[in-house]
Design a protein around this motif. Structure first.
Motif, PDB file in Angstrom:
ATOM      1  N   GLU A  81       0.607  -0.887  -0.173  1.00 29.59           N
ATOM      2  CA  GLU A  81      -0.204  -0.258   0.000  1.00 29.59           C
ATOM      3  C   GLU A  81       0.767   1.415   0.229  1.00 29.59           C
ATOM      4  OE1 GLU A  81      -2.763  -0.060   3.719  1.00 29.59           O
ATOM      5  OE2 GLU A  81      -3.159  -2.086   2.523  1.00 29.59           O
TER       6      GLU A  81
ATOM      7  N   ASN B 272       1.225   5.166  -0.209  1.00 31.38           N
ATOM      8  CA  ASN B 272       0.833   7.087   0.286  1.00 31.38           C
ATOM      9  C   ASN B 272       1.437   8.354  -0.099  1.00 31.38           C
ATOM     10  OD1 ASN B 272      -2.446   6.047   1.237  1.00 31.38           O
ATOM     11  ND2 ASN B 272      -1.284   5.015   2.148  1.00 31.38           N
TER      12      ASN B 272
ATOM     13  N   VAL C 110       5.127   3.166   2.474  1.00 36.69           N
ATOM     14  CA  VAL C 110       4.439   2.261   2.152  1.00 36.69           C
ATOM     15  C   VAL C 110       4.260   0.566   3.319  1.00 36.69           C
ATOM     16  CG1 VAL C 110       5.629  -0.236   0.369  1.00 36.69           C
ATOM     17  CG2 VAL C 110       5.852   2.431   0.148  1.00 36.69           C
ATOM     18  N   SER C 111       3.448   0.385   3.309  1.00 37.49           N
ATOM     19  CA  SER C 111       3.252  -0.981   3.775  1.00 37.49           C
ATOM     20  C   SER C 111       2.418  -2.133   3.493  1.00 37.49           C
ATOM     21  CB  SER C 111       2.033  -0.055   5.268  1.00 37.49           C
ATOM     22  OG  SER C 111       1.234   0.392   4.620  1.00 37.49           O
ATOM     23  N   CYS C 112       2.892  -3.451   3.937  1.00 35.21           N
ATOM     24  CA  CYS C 112       1.987  -4.282   3.737  1.00 35.21           C
ATOM     25  C   CYS C 112       1.408  -4.873   4.187  1.00 35.21           C
ATOM     26  CB  CYS C 112       3.327  -4.917   2.621  1.00 35.21           C
ATOM     27  SG  CYS C 112       2.515  -6.687   2.108  1.00 35.21           S
ATOM     28  N   THR C 113       0.008  -5.321   4.290  1.00 37.03           N
ATOM     29  CA  THR C 113      -0.434  -6.522   5.069  1.00 37.03           C
ATOM     30  C   THR C 113      -0.583  -7.457   5.939  1.00 37.03           C
ATOM     31  OG1 THR C 113      -1.959  -6.853   3.329  1.00 37.03           O
ATOM     32  CG2 THR C 113      -2.495  -4.867   4.854  1.00 37.03           C
TER      33      THR C 113
ATOM     34  N   SER D 257       6.413  -6.233  -3.287  1.00 39.18           N
ATOM     35  CA  SER D 257       6.479  -6.697  -1.341  1.00 39.18           C
ATOM     36  C   SER D 257       6.736  -8.201  -1.387  1.00 39.18           C
ATOM     37  CB  SER D 257       5.014  -6.880  -0.578  1.00 39.18           C
ATOM     38  OG  SER D 257       4.321  -7.400  -1.512  1.00 39.18           O
TER      39      SER D 257
ATOM     40  N   SER E   6       4.751  -9.952  -4.478  1.00 37.83           N
ATOM     41  CA  SER E   6       3.426  -9.579  -4.469  1.00 37.83           C
ATOM     42  C   SER E   6       3.583  -8.702  -6.006  1.00 37.83           C
ATOM     43  CB  SER E   6       3.206  -8.156  -4.143  1.00 37.83           C
ATOM     44  OG  SER E   6       4.263  -7.216  -4.197  1.00 37.83           O
TER      45      SER E   6
ATOM     46  N   VAL F 101       3.570  -2.670  -7.784  1.00 37.71           N
ATOM     47  CA  VAL F 101       2.891  -1.121  -8.019  1.00 37.71           C
ATOM     48  C   VAL F 101       3.360   0.054  -8.889  1.00 37.71           C
ATOM     49  CG1 VAL F 101       1.181   0.545  -6.132  1.00 37.71           C
ATOM     50  CG2 VAL F 101       1.704  -2.031  -6.136  1.00 37.71           C
TER      51      VAL F 101
END
Length: 554
Positions: free
Chosen positions: A484, A486, A494-497, A539, A547, A550
């Protein structure tokens, strides 16, 4: 008053200068020279059969370890412990071999594979990538976070595809010379010349060592081909020495030789019968030495070292905090711990042969625990049977031509507990477990082995198909979630779940998906915008499918 101002001003200048000098202190580099499948068959360990002038010279400038041991007597499990600082049996990398990730970046995505592996319960399952606990990383992640340029050339063989977060470069061309100016580096160079397979692949090459000059261990039958194979092994070690010499010359020409820790080791013990894959000294004990920058420490030590300790020790020498989860212990550097009493070894599945063996060893004794006493120590592994001497060795077994010591490997059963005085019996052929004077010592070491297994949560008792199912829901490889991204104050956060996932990124002039895996940067802080560039973000997590990228127009 003027004098006071001058003194104050001078003090500020001095402190500022000291701070600047402190900031300019160079971080040390690390070169890891990894070779395949050799026991301490080297002159600085007392075996001068092979002529190794380059390694001999390096040994004179190094700290030599006389008690260094792999965690397993075979490539993949051992290498998984070196790169993670974790015991293979604790992270599910103990079965040899899980998948097709032996070199470079690995397969990364397993699908539609035939079920050609069988676990301890006879259940078939397909090749796979091991999935590690979410907190477990390659130790190079932590090096990269602090600015190190990390490369691997070229073998990995970790039981999982290397995550993109682990390396700046991971290929046949990976090299420390590709870093930015003055950037510290950690570079691993893997040398295949001494691998078991070279015993037959190089069988038509001329020998550098006379077969009549080799000394055979007592558990190997003495015949022409066995001597030739041992001579081939020593000849391959001589070729290794030349390759190491070339690498050291490169390092010297770079001007970084005296600012680099040079670490030489084999991934486990030697390639010949009853060596590799066994958890006696013949399979676990390996050469290991470290050249300190500016030869600041030389000599030798009997300090007990396990290869699970390599990762935390490098972090310690680099003054990088060692994560609490790491099981290995630093034996050098700022975070050095007290010497451990024991090393531990394990053996489980090897190709399509299965056994379960554990060992605990200190400087005087080794205890081996066998879980399948109705099986011989020998496993009928097709790969090993390619060694030229094996057909004759097996014929001699079948025709009753081997002596009692040579038959130990082939006996149809084995005791639950083996116990050896490793100093009086360095080949571990005289099991003294039944002697009453050792009963108390055996009980103590057996209890300590079981305590260690409980502490690290040894997964060897879990059938492999069941272990795979716990990591691969519905027997499907898990995917890492999309990162993700932003934009916040002109920077991309950036982050990842996905628990345990890392984020990597790169800039590009194109929105095309980049397939090449080298040169992804490890995300550690919000990413700056760059004009007329595209930002690619992915990620990655060990054992998961990466992944999709993006892609953002900046």
């Amino acid at each position: 008053m003027k004098l006071s101002y001058i003194v104050i001003f001078a003090t500020i200048l001095i402190l500022s200068s000291c701070k600047k000098a402190e900031n300019q202190v160079k971080k040390p580099n690390f070169i890891l020279i990894s070779c395949e499948d050799i026991s301490p068959y080297l002159s600085f360990y007392g075996d001068s059969t092979a002529k190794t002038p380059n390694l001999n010279q390096l040994s004179k400038e190094s700290l030599i370890f006389d008690n260094a041991f792999a965690t397993a007597g075979v490539c993949s499990p051992s290498r998984s412990s070196i790169i993670t600082g974790m015991h293979p049996v604790s992270i599910g990398t103990h079965n040899m071999r899980t998948g097709g990730d032996a070199v470079g970046w690995g397969m990364r995505h397993y699908e539609n594979l035939s079920k050609d592996l069988i676990d301890s319960e006879g259940t078939p399952f397909s090749m796979y990538s091991a999935v590690l606990p979410p907190e477990v990383k390659c130790f190079t992640n932590f090096m990269r976070e602090t600015g190190y340029f990390c490369t691997n050339n070229y073998k990995t063989d970790l039981q999982f595809a290397s995550p993109l977060s682990a390396w700046d470069e991971n290929s046949e061309d990976a090299h420390f010379k590709n870093r930015k100016e003055n950037q510290p580096f950690l570079a691993i160079f893997n040398h295949m010349i001494t691998h078991e397979s070279r015993l037959w692949e190089k069988s038509k090459d001329s020998l550098r060592v006379n077969p009549n000059n080799v000394k055979l261990p007592s558990y190997i039958a003495d015949f022409d081909q066995s001597r030739v194979d041992f001579a081939r092994n020593y000849s391959n070690i001589e070729e290794l020495d030349a390759q190491v010499g070339n690498l050291l010359n490169e390092l010297q020409k770079s001007g970084e030789y005296e600012n680099t820790y040079i670490i030489f080791y084999s991934d486990h013990g030697g390639p010949l019968p009853r060596g590799k894959r066994m958890i006696y000294d013949s399979g676990l004990k390996a050469p290991f030495m470290i050249r300190f920058p500016n030869k600041s420490r030389t000599g030798r030590t009997d300090h007990l070292v396990s290869f699970v300790d390599i990762a935390p020790t490098i972090l310690s020498l680099a003054n990088i905090d060692i994560p609490e989860y790491i099981q290995g212990k630093a034996f050098l550097g700022s975070q050095k711990t007290e010497e451990q009493e024991y090393i531990f070894g394990s053996g489980d599945r090897f190709d399509n042969c299965y056994d379960r063996v554990r060992c605990i060893r200190n400087k005087n004794y080794m205890l081996v625990k066998n879980y399948y006493t109705n099986k011989p120590r020998y496993m009928d592994i097709e790969y090993r049977k390619k060694i030229p001497m094996m057909p004759e060795f097996l014929r001699m077994r079948d025709d009753g031509e081997l002596n009692d010591t040579q038959m130990l490997w082939f006996n149809p059963t084995k005791p639950e507990i083996e116990f050896y005085d490793v100093n009086a019996d360095p080949e571990q052929v005289n099991n003294i477990a039944d002697l009453p004077e050792f009963k108390q010592k055996i009980n103590t070491m057996h209890a300590d082995l079981e305590s260690w297994q409980n502490k690290i949560k040894d997964k060897g008792n879990i059938p492999e198909a069941q272990l795979l199912l716990s990591n691969w829901p519905n027997m499907e490889q898990p995917f890492t979630a999309l990162p993700e991204v932003n934009l916040i104050n002109d920077k991309y956060k950036v982050s990842c779940t996905t628990e345990g996932a890392d984020v990597v990124y790169r800039y590009s002039n194109s929105s095309d998906i980049i397939e090449e895996l080298d040169h992804w940067k490890l995300y550690t802080e919000p990413i700056k915008e760059q004009e007329s560039k595209y930002l690619h973000v992915r990620s990655t997590r060990i054992g998961f499918v990466d992944s999709k990228p993006v892609i953002i127009k900046m």
